[in-house]
Design a protein around this motif. Structure first.
Motif, PDB file in Angstrom:
ATOM      1  N   ARG A  27       0.777  -1.238   0.000  1.00 30.62           N
ATOM      2  CA  ARG A  27       0.000   0.000   0.000  1.00 30.62           C
ATOM      3  C   ARG A  27       0.814   1.297   0.000  1.00 30.62           C
ATOM      4  O   ARG A  27       0.462   2.241  -0.696  1.00 30.62           O
ATOM      5  CB  ARG A  27      -0.946   0.026   1.204  1.00 30.62           C
ATOM      6  CG  ARG A  27      -2.287  -0.588   0.889  1.00 30.62           C
ATOM      7  CD  ARG A  27      -3.063   0.294  -0.066  1.00 30.62           C
ATOM      8  NE  ARG A  27      -3.981  -0.470  -0.865  1.00 30.62           N
ATOM      9  CZ  ARG A  27      -5.212  -0.812  -0.479  1.00 30.62           C
ATOM     10  NH1 ARG A  27      -5.639  -0.447   0.700  1.00 30.62           N
ATOM     11  NH2 ARG A  27      -5.962  -1.505  -1.267  1.00 30.62           N
ATOM     12  N   ARG A  30       3.556   4.742  -3.795  1.00 32.26           N
ATOM     13  CA  ARG A  30       2.799   5.839  -4.389  1.00 32.26           C
ATOM     14  C   ARG A  30       2.677   5.673  -5.909  1.00 32.26           C
ATOM     15  O   ARG A  30       1.701   6.064  -6.510  1.00 32.26           O
ATOM     16  CB  ARG A  30       3.499   7.175  -4.113  1.00 32.26           C
ATOM     17  CG  ARG A  30       3.398   7.579  -2.675  1.00 32.26           C
ATOM     18  CD  ARG A  30       2.237   8.537  -2.466  1.00 32.26           C
ATOM     19  NE  ARG A  30       2.154   8.946  -1.084  1.00 32.26           N
ATOM     20  CZ  ARG A  30       1.140   8.599  -0.303  1.00 32.26           C
ATOM     21  NH1 ARG A  30       0.195   7.824  -0.756  1.00 32.26           N
ATOM     22  NH2 ARG A  30       1.097   9.027   0.936  1.00 32.26           N
TER      23      ARG A  30
ATOM     24  N   GLU B   5      -6.976   5.062  -3.040  1.00 30.52           N
ATOM     25  CA  GLU B   5      -6.252   5.126  -1.765  1.00 30.52           C
ATOM     26  C   GLU B   5      -6.687   6.376  -1.015  1.00 30.52           C
ATOM     27  O   GLU B   5      -6.353   7.488  -1.418  1.00 30.52           O
ATOM     28  CB  GLU B   5      -4.738   5.174  -2.032  1.00 30.52           C
ATOM     29  CG  GLU B   5      -4.191   3.843  -2.541  1.00 30.52           C
ATOM     30  CD  GLU B   5      -2.693   3.900  -2.801  1.00 30.52           C
ATOM     31  OE1 GLU B   5      -2.090   4.975  -2.604  1.00 30.52           O
ATOM     32  OE2 GLU B   5      -2.142   2.867  -3.210  1.00 30.52           O
ATOM     33  N   THR B   6      -7.435   6.169   0.032  1.00 33.14           N
ATOM     34  CA  THR B   6      -7.960   7.252   0.888  1.00 33.14           C
ATOM     35  C   THR B   6      -8.338   8.490   0.078  1.00 33.14           C
ATOM     36  O   THR B   6      -7.825   9.579   0.280  1.00 33.14           O
ATOM     37  CB  THR B   6      -6.930   7.658   1.980  1.00 33.14           C
ATOM     38  OG1 THR B   6      -5.723   8.062   1.339  1.00 33.14           O
ATOM     39  CG2 THR B   6      -6.679   6.536   2.935  1.00 33.14           C
ATOM     40  N   VAL B   7      -9.256   8.252  -0.835  1.00 31.75           N
ATOM     41  CA  VAL B   7      -9.636   9.324  -1.755  1.00 31.75           C
ATOM     42  C   VAL B   7     -10.771  10.156  -1.165  1.00 31.75           C
ATOM     43  O   VAL B   7     -11.786   9.621  -0.730  1.00 31.75           O
ATOM     44  CB  VAL B   7     -10.075   8.735  -3.109  1.00 31.75           C
ATOM     45  CG1 VAL B   7     -10.673   9.821  -3.995  1.00 31.75           C
ATOM     46  CG2 VAL B   7      -8.896   8.075  -3.802  1.00 31.75           C
ATOM     47  N   SER B   8     -10.569  11.452  -1.143  1.00 31.28           N
ATOM     48  CA  SER B   8     -11.646  12.370  -0.745  1.00 31.28           C
ATOM     49  C   SER B   8     -11.873  13.357  -1.888  1.00 31.28           C
ATOM     50  O   SER B   8     -10.950  13.685  -2.632  1.00 31.28           O
ATOM     51  CB  SER B   8     -11.263  13.164   0.509  1.00 31.28           C
ATOM     52  OG  SER B   8     -10.990  12.274   1.570  1.00 31.28           O
ATOM     53  N   ARG B  20     -12.460   9.745   2.281  1.00 26.68           N
ATOM     54  CA  ARG B  20     -11.489   8.687   2.571  1.00 26.68           C
ATOM     55  C   ARG B  20     -11.953   7.320   2.061  1.00 26.68           C
ATOM     56  O   ARG B  20     -12.137   6.376   2.827  1.00 26.68           O
ATOM     57  CB  ARG B  20     -11.198   8.618   4.072  1.00 26.68           C
ATOM     58  CG  ARG B  20     -10.720   9.953   4.635  1.00 26.68           C
ATOM     59  CD  ARG B  20     -10.365   9.864   6.104  1.00 26.68           C
ATOM     60  NE  ARG B  20      -9.259   8.939   6.348  1.00 26.68           N
ATOM     61  CZ  ARG B  20      -7.968   9.212   6.126  1.00 26.68           C
ATOM     62  NH1 ARG B  20      -7.637  10.386   5.628  1.00 26.68           N
ATOM     63  NH2 ARG B  20      -7.045   8.327   6.378  1.00 26.68           N
ATOM     64  N   ASP B  22     -11.427   3.853   0.214  1.00 32.96           N
ATOM     65  CA  ASP B  22     -10.379   2.891  -0.124  1.00 32.96           C
ATOM     66  C   ASP B  22     -11.018   1.675  -0.765  1.00 32.96           C
ATOM     67  O   ASP B  22     -11.937   1.102  -0.177  1.00 32.96           O
ATOM     68  CB  ASP B  22      -9.672   2.416   1.160  1.00 32.96           C
ATOM     69  CG  ASP B  22      -8.464   3.256   1.475  1.00 32.96           C
ATOM     70  OD1 ASP B  22      -7.500   3.209   0.696  1.00 32.96           O
ATOM     71  OD2 ASP B  22      -8.517   3.969   2.514  1.00 32.96           O
ATOM     72  N   ASN B  56      -8.022  14.745  -2.160  1.00 33.70           N
ATOM     73  CA  ASN B  56      -7.010  14.040  -1.374  1.00 33.70           C
ATOM     74  C   ASN B  56      -6.932  12.600  -1.846  1.00 33.70           C
ATOM     75  O   ASN B  56      -7.903  12.078  -2.384  1.00 33.70           O
ATOM     76  CB  ASN B  56      -7.406  14.040   0.108  1.00 33.70           C
ATOM     77  CG  ASN B  56      -6.732  15.170   0.855  1.00 33.70           C
ATOM     78  OD1 ASN B  56      -5.512  15.334   0.781  1.00 33.70           O
ATOM     79  ND2 ASN B  56      -7.537  15.955   1.548  1.00 33.70           N
ATOM     80  N   GLY B  57      -5.800  11.957  -1.595  1.00 33.75           N
ATOM     81  CA  GLY B  57      -5.677  10.549  -1.930  1.00 33.75           C
ATOM     82  C   GLY B  57      -5.275  10.334  -3.380  1.00 33.75           C
ATOM     83  O   GLY B  57      -5.033  11.287  -4.120  1.00 33.75           O
ATOM     84  N   HIS B  58      -5.173   9.053  -3.747  1.00 29.09           N
ATOM     85  CA  HIS B  58      -4.671   8.707  -5.071  1.00 29.09           C
ATOM     86  C   HIS B  58      -5.601   7.731  -5.755  1.00 29.09           C
ATOM     87  O   HIS B  58      -6.134   6.836  -5.126  1.00 29.09           O
ATOM     88  CB  HIS B  58      -3.278   8.086  -4.952  1.00 29.09           C
ATOM     89  CG  HIS B  58      -2.309   8.981  -4.256  1.00 29.09           C
ATOM     90  ND1 HIS B  58      -1.658  10.007  -4.892  1.00 29.09           N
ATOM     91  CD2 HIS B  58      -1.928   9.028  -2.957  1.00 29.09           C
ATOM     92  CE1 HIS B  58      -0.896  10.648  -4.024  1.00 29.09           C
ATOM     93  NE2 HIS B  58      -1.041  10.072  -2.830  1.00 29.09           N
TER      94      HIS B  58
END
Lengths: 358, 222
Positions: A27, A30, B5-8, B20, B22, B56-58
């Motif tokens: 995880r 990146r 990934e923890t996307v906002s 957030r 996932d 935010n996040g990827h």
């Protein structure tokens, strides 16, 4: 709907398998997982299409866009004609001025070419001295030609040319002086050089008088300079007008096709692809306007040419009004087309990126 | 295939559409996205299509880190994703054939290839006899099928559908779902947003449940 139809030849055994089978336990990473070597780089497109195919598709889209945008324009003939007329007037105005002005320049040049300097010799100058002087002046670098006209010759010419031959026969003696006609070897737009030549000629002791209407030449020269700048400024302003007209027309075309642009962008159209039809639209507006302008000018100068010729005849001039030739007309259309393209480009750059799928 | 990934996503208005989130979707999966309207389904789809950027996040799709994708790559990336819209986004100024051919024309396929693929796609959705019609003259279900044909004609690796059965009666929506299942069986990853709970139960697939932007459920329903 038949659901158990034999499956289509969609032989695509999960090609993404290699790239996306990423373990979940990494995880913190990146970066996207590095692609496996055998994974196609760019969808189905690049693996199945050769450069040749791509080029053919590209040129096909060019010709499609060109034809389609032209047909679209002809589909609304009245509206297109009005736009063409606006552009044509904006182009024809400076072009007409340019043509008139180059005609004037032509007259001016023919007058300046004939602007020989008449040098009148003193009475006591003998024919030999005069011939001697003529010979010396002909050697000067700023003299193209020097011709000696004896008083007898001058009288003959006067008799023939003036229609007053009878009167001249009654004269006791020849009142005409010997003249040397000097043709300067300089361009028409150098009045200063003419002045210095004049001063050099008048310095000779045998010379009685030198005639040259310098002020007139200077004025014409200055007038041409002013007119030139005026036409350039006007052409610049009107070209800006053409850009704005075409820009606005293209902006409306873009608004009208907003839905299409959104969909096409969503299915993966590049900016160039979306731009293309609008650039062709601009090009056609320019070219159409240029053709109408060329026709306006041709008709206008044809209409003027007869009275101008008659006027010139009254002045014993062989001057004839020169309209735009074929090459110049083509240049006009080309310039108009380029301006149209430029206007479209500006509009497209300003408005197209604002339309994004939402 | 898809990884959040923890996307906002918070809009400029301050409204938080996703918080957030996932999850990960494997290639070849078929799954559903559910939640009430305003729960963030559409936003999530838009993030995958890069119609929006996360606050935010990827987001990773098909091996691309979307935040780092150069703008010039975006068209080529989208060619690999088929999208079916609730309002099907068909163009009414051209025939069914031309609508379906659009993704191929955009990608620059040769003429004959386009013909073959468009007919194959129209055959798949059983609309081959309508290729010369204007989509305006078709029924809602037929229009939706044209939209599906357009989404799959480029053989995308990922198929997204936003409420594809929204306005259709159960029988028609079953037909549509059968189509999606068939695409999934040949390897296409399929993600369908819907608020039709009955449909979710029938399909018995993985479901992502969104409530007010939060991912509250991930797995088969009941």
């Amino acid at each position: 709907m038949k659901s158990n139809r034999p499956s289509k030849p969609e032989r695509r055994p999960n090609r993404m398998g290699g790239a996306s089978a990423t373990p979940r336990n990494d995880r913190p990473r990146r970066e996207a997982p590095p692609r496996a070597e055998n994974v196609r780089p760019q969808g189905a497109v690049s693996s199945q299409m050769s450069w040749r195919d791509k080029f053919e598709a590209w040129s096909a889209h060019h010709s499609n866009s060109a034809i389609e945008s032209l047909l679209r324009m002809l589909g609304t003939p009245l509206q297109s004609l009005m736009t063409w007329l606006v552009i044509a007037i904006a182009i024809a105005l400076p072009a007409a001025l340019f043509v008139v002005f180059s005609n004037v320049q032509q007259i001016g040049q023919s007058w300046q070419d004939s602007s020989q300097i008449s040098v009148f010799l003193k009475k006591e100058a003998t024919a030999n001295q005069a011939q001697d002087l003529r010979g010396r002046w002909a050697q000067r670098p700023d003299v193209a030609q020097a011709v000696y006209v004896s008083p007898e010759q001058a009288l003959e010419e006067f008799k023939l040319g003036s229609g007053l031959g009878e009167l001249a026969n009654h004269l006791d003696e020849n009142p005409l002086p010997a003249v040397i006609l000097v043709k300067p070897k300089i361009g028409g737009n150098a009045p200063d050089a003419l002045t210095s030549l004049q001063q050099a000629l008048v310095a000779d002791p045998l010379v009685a008088d030198v005639r040259l209407d310098m002020l007139w030449v200077k004025r014409l020269h200055q007038f041409i300079t002013v007119a030139e700048r005026f036409v350039v400024a006007l052409a610049g302003l009107l070209a800006l007008g053409v850009l704005l007209v075409i820009g606005n027309t293209i902006r409306m075309a873009i608004e009208n096709r907003r839905d299409e642009i959104v969909v096409v962008k969503l299915v993966g159209a590049t900016d160039a692809y979306v731009r293309r039809p609008f650039l062709y639209t601009g090009l056609w507006y320019g070219v159409g306007g240029g053709i109408v302008a060329a026709i306006l000018l041709a008709v206008g100068f044809w209409w003027l040419s007869t009275p101008v010729a008659q006027l010139a005849d009254l002045y014993q001039s062989s001057f004839r009004l020169q309209g735009l030739g074929l090459i110049e007309s083509l240049q006009l259309v080309l310039i108009a087309g380029f301006t149209g393209l430029l206007g479209a480009w500006i509009a497209v750059a300003r408005h197209l990126y604002l339309i994004q799928p939402r | 295939m898809i990884r959040f990934e923890t996307v906002s996503k918070r809009y400029d208005t301050g409204y938080e559409a996703l918080a957030r989130v996932d999850f990960e979707v494997e290639a070849g999966e078929m799954l559903f996205l559910t939640g009430h309207s305003g729960a963030g389904k559409s936003t999530l789809m838009k993030l995958i299509l890069l119609m929006e950027q996360p606050s935010n996040g990827h987001v990773f799709v098909d091996g691309h880190h979307l935040a780092r994708m150069p703008k010039s790559q975006l068209p080529y990336f989208r060619r690999n994703i088929g999208v079916v819209f609730q309002n099907h986004q068909l163009l009414f100024d051209r025939t069914v054939y031309d609508n379906v051919a659009l993704p191929l024309q955009v990608a620059g396929y040769p003429h004959q290839e386009i013909g073959k693929r468009v007919r194959a796609a129209l055959d798949k959705v059983d609309l081959l006899d309508k290729e010369r019609s204007n989509p305006m003259t078709l029924s809602g279900g037929e229009q939706q099928r044209v939209g599906i044909a357009r989404a799959v004609v480029n053989k995308p690796t990922l198929l997204l559908a936003d409420e594809p059965t929204g306005n259709l009666d159960p029988e028609l929506s079953n037909e549509i779902m059968t189509l999606f299942r068939q695409f999934n069986e040949v390897g296409t990853t399929v993600m369908i947003a819907t608020h039709d709970v009955e449909l979710l139960k029938r399909m018995n697939k993985r479901v992502l449940g969104l409530v007010q932007g939060k991912l509250v459920h991930d797995g088969v329903l009941w």
